[in-house]
Design a protein around this motif. Sequence first.
Motif, PDB file in Angstrom:
ATOM      1  N   ASN A  87       0.827  -1.210   0.000  1.00  0.00           N
ATOM      2  CA  ASN A  87       0.000   0.000   0.000  1.00  0.00           C
ATOM      3  C   ASN A  87       0.859   1.257   0.000  1.00  0.00           C
ATOM      4  O   ASN A  87       0.588   2.212  -0.737  1.00  0.00           O
ATOM      5  CB  ASN A  87      -0.930   0.004   1.212  1.00  0.00           C
ATOM      6  N   LEU A  88       1.902   1.262   0.822  1.00  0.00           N
ATOM      7  CA  LEU A  88       2.763   2.440   0.916  1.00  0.00           C
ATOM      8  C   LEU A  88       3.470   2.748  -0.401  1.00  0.00           C
ATOM      9  O   LEU A  88       3.743   3.911  -0.706  1.00  0.00           O
ATOM     10  CB  LEU A  88       3.807   2.248   2.019  1.00  0.00           C
ATOM     11  N   ALA A  89       3.773   1.716  -1.159  1.00  0.00           N
ATOM     12  CA  ALA A  89       4.441   1.940  -2.445  1.00  0.00           C
ATOM     13  C   ALA A  89       3.607   2.863  -3.332  1.00  0.00           C
ATOM     14  O   ALA A  89       4.150   3.716  -4.043  1.00  0.00           O
ATOM     15  CB  ALA A  89       4.692   0.608  -3.145  1.00  0.00           C
ATOM     16  N   GLY A  90       2.302   2.707  -3.274  1.00  0.00           N
ATOM     17  CA  GLY A  90       1.432   3.574  -4.067  1.00  0.00           C
ATOM     18  C   GLY A  90       1.149   4.912  -3.415  1.00  0.00           C
ATOM     19  O   GLY A  90       0.941   5.928  -4.105  1.00  0.00           O
ATOM     20  N   TRP A  91       1.163   4.952  -2.087  1.00  0.00           N
ATOM     21  CA  TRP A  91       0.810   6.187  -1.379  1.00  0.00           C
ATOM     22  C   TRP A  91       1.980   7.151  -1.198  1.00  0.00           C
ATOM     23  O   TRP A  91       1.777   8.354  -1.073  1.00  0.00           O
ATOM     24  CB  TRP A  91       0.240   5.851  -0.001  1.00  0.00           C
ATOM     25  N   THR A  92       3.203   6.629  -1.176  1.00  0.00           N
ATOM     26  CA  THR A  92       4.358   7.464  -0.831  1.00  0.00           C
ATOM     27  C   THR A  92       4.488   8.731  -1.677  1.00  0.00           C
ATOM     28  O   THR A  92       4.744   9.812  -1.127  1.00  0.00           O
ATOM     29  CB  THR A  92       5.652   6.628  -0.898  1.00  0.00           C
ATOM     30  N   PRO A  93       4.315   8.660  -3.008  1.00  0.00           N
ATOM     31  CA  PRO A  93       4.444   9.899  -3.788  1.00  0.00           C
ATOM     32  C   PRO A  93       3.390  10.957  -3.429  1.00  0.00           C
ATOM     33  O   PRO A  93       3.565  12.131  -3.765  1.00  0.00           O
ATOM     34  CB  PRO A  93       4.247   9.426  -5.238  1.00  0.00           C
ATOM     35  N   LEU A  94       2.337  10.547  -2.739  1.00  0.00           N
ATOM     36  CA  LEU A  94       1.236  11.456  -2.417  1.00  0.00           C
ATOM     37  C   LEU A  94       1.343  12.047  -1.016  1.00  0.00           C
ATOM     38  O   LEU A  94       0.576  12.944  -0.662  1.00  0.00           O
ATOM     39  CB  LEU A  94      -0.107  10.708  -2.531  1.00  0.00           C
ATOM     40  N   LEU A  95       2.289  11.548  -0.209  1.00  0.00           N
ATOM     41  CA  LEU A  95       2.365  11.956   1.190  1.00  0.00           C
ATOM     42  C   LEU A  95       2.870  13.393   1.315  1.00  0.00           C
ATOM     43  O   LEU A  95       3.912  13.744   0.742  1.00  0.00           O
ATOM     44  CB  LEU A  95       3.304  11.038   1.964  1.00  0.00           C
ATOM     45  N   PRO A  96       2.180  14.248   2.065  1.00  0.00           N
ATOM     46  CA  PRO A  96       2.720  15.586   2.338  1.00  0.00           C
ATOM     47  C   PRO A  96       4.070  15.469   3.050  1.00  0.00           C
ATOM     48  O   PRO A  96       4.221  14.657   3.965  1.00  0.00           O
ATOM     49  CB  PRO A  96       1.659  16.207   3.260  1.00  0.00           C
ATOM     50  N   PRO A  97       5.068  16.230   2.663  1.00  0.00           N
ATOM     51  CA  PRO A  97       6.437  15.999   3.130  1.00  0.00           C
ATOM     52  C   PRO A  97       6.662  16.207   4.619  1.00  0.00           C
ATOM     53  O   PRO A  97       7.606  15.645   5.176  1.00  0.00           O
ATOM     54  CB  PRO A  97       7.268  16.997   2.307  1.00  0.00           C
ATOM     55  N   GLU A  98       5.819  16.978   5.282  1.00  0.00           N
ATOM     56  CA  GLU A  98       6.020  17.237   6.706  1.00  0.00           C
ATOM     57  C   GLU A  98       4.984  16.543   7.592  1.00  0.00           C
ATOM     58  O   GLU A  98       4.997  16.719   8.811  1.00  0.00           O
ATOM     59  CB  GLU A  98       5.986  18.751   6.980  1.00  0.00           C
TER      60      GLU A  98
END
Length: 331
Positions: A87-98
């Motif tokens: 799941n994280l593989a798909g979500w990581t590019p979308l995560l707000p950096p802070e």
Amino acid sequence: MTRAAVLGAGSWGTTFAKVLADAGCSVALHARRPELVETIARTRENADYLPGVRLPAAVRATVDPAEALDGADVVVLAVPSQTLRDNLAGWTPLLPPEASLLSLMKGVELGTTKRMSEVICEVTGAGADRVAALSGPNLAREIAEEQPSATVIACSDTERAELLQAACGTPYFRPYTNPDLVGCELGGAVKNVIALACGVATGLGFGDNTRASLITRGLAETARLGMALGADVTTFAGLAGLGDLVATCSSPLSRNRTFGEHLGQGMSVAEVLQITKQTAEGVKTCRSVLDLARAHGVDVPITEAVVRVCHEGESAAQMVREMMSREAKPE
């Protein structure tokens, strides 16, 4: 106003979305199934997992993870532990950096024996100070019904832990902070394995003495493993240790205890899986906990017994006989 994204709309994810909203946050709840999102929007209820519990207006459901994560200050991860990495593989590019990354998951990854916070850091590249875990005697249904409960937010960054504490504190849900992320995560993972054993004992018709013995010795093997990994032993006497263990081993609301009870009544793992709607984390986690213990030379006899029943075809009755015939030793 704090903006929170809860990724995972099972019973605990949905309940925690309600907690956050009741604490004053704006909450986006991400669900995979469009029909569930539509139902929540129309009825304000997640009938699949929390029938009868009305969700606050501040909770909005979405099938789009990008929409859920847009502008989030807090990202809550509430998926089954063995699915986290994918799941994280798909979500990581979308995560707000802070954004703070808060794990509600209680497991150890199969194959890698990594705790959930370690998986989060590895996949997302986030620093350890951004990652926290929530653990304690937190049976979802009771909290959704606003029965008083306490929990622990563990994070190496005390200031971040306190911000998360403020984001989810309500009159019925009291969070404490703890810097011992290792101990809190291990307590949450291993208690599911011990709860399976307690369920097996219940299914076999044994009573309170047996359950109390399993809880106590289960706490001992959890603490042994925790100390080998650098945890603070006092954590295991607190909410994320003993508190969570007692609730999960004793309550009929516990998925793992209920799963174990079916095994004790003679059902196979495959048969129980067919009738189980929600994930019993201990069934898979018992193998990774055992691998972790063996890698550190830690004796975990209850975990070994649960692995034999769940994955090696041993009968529940044989498990009890083998545990009771172990070599006598000092406590």
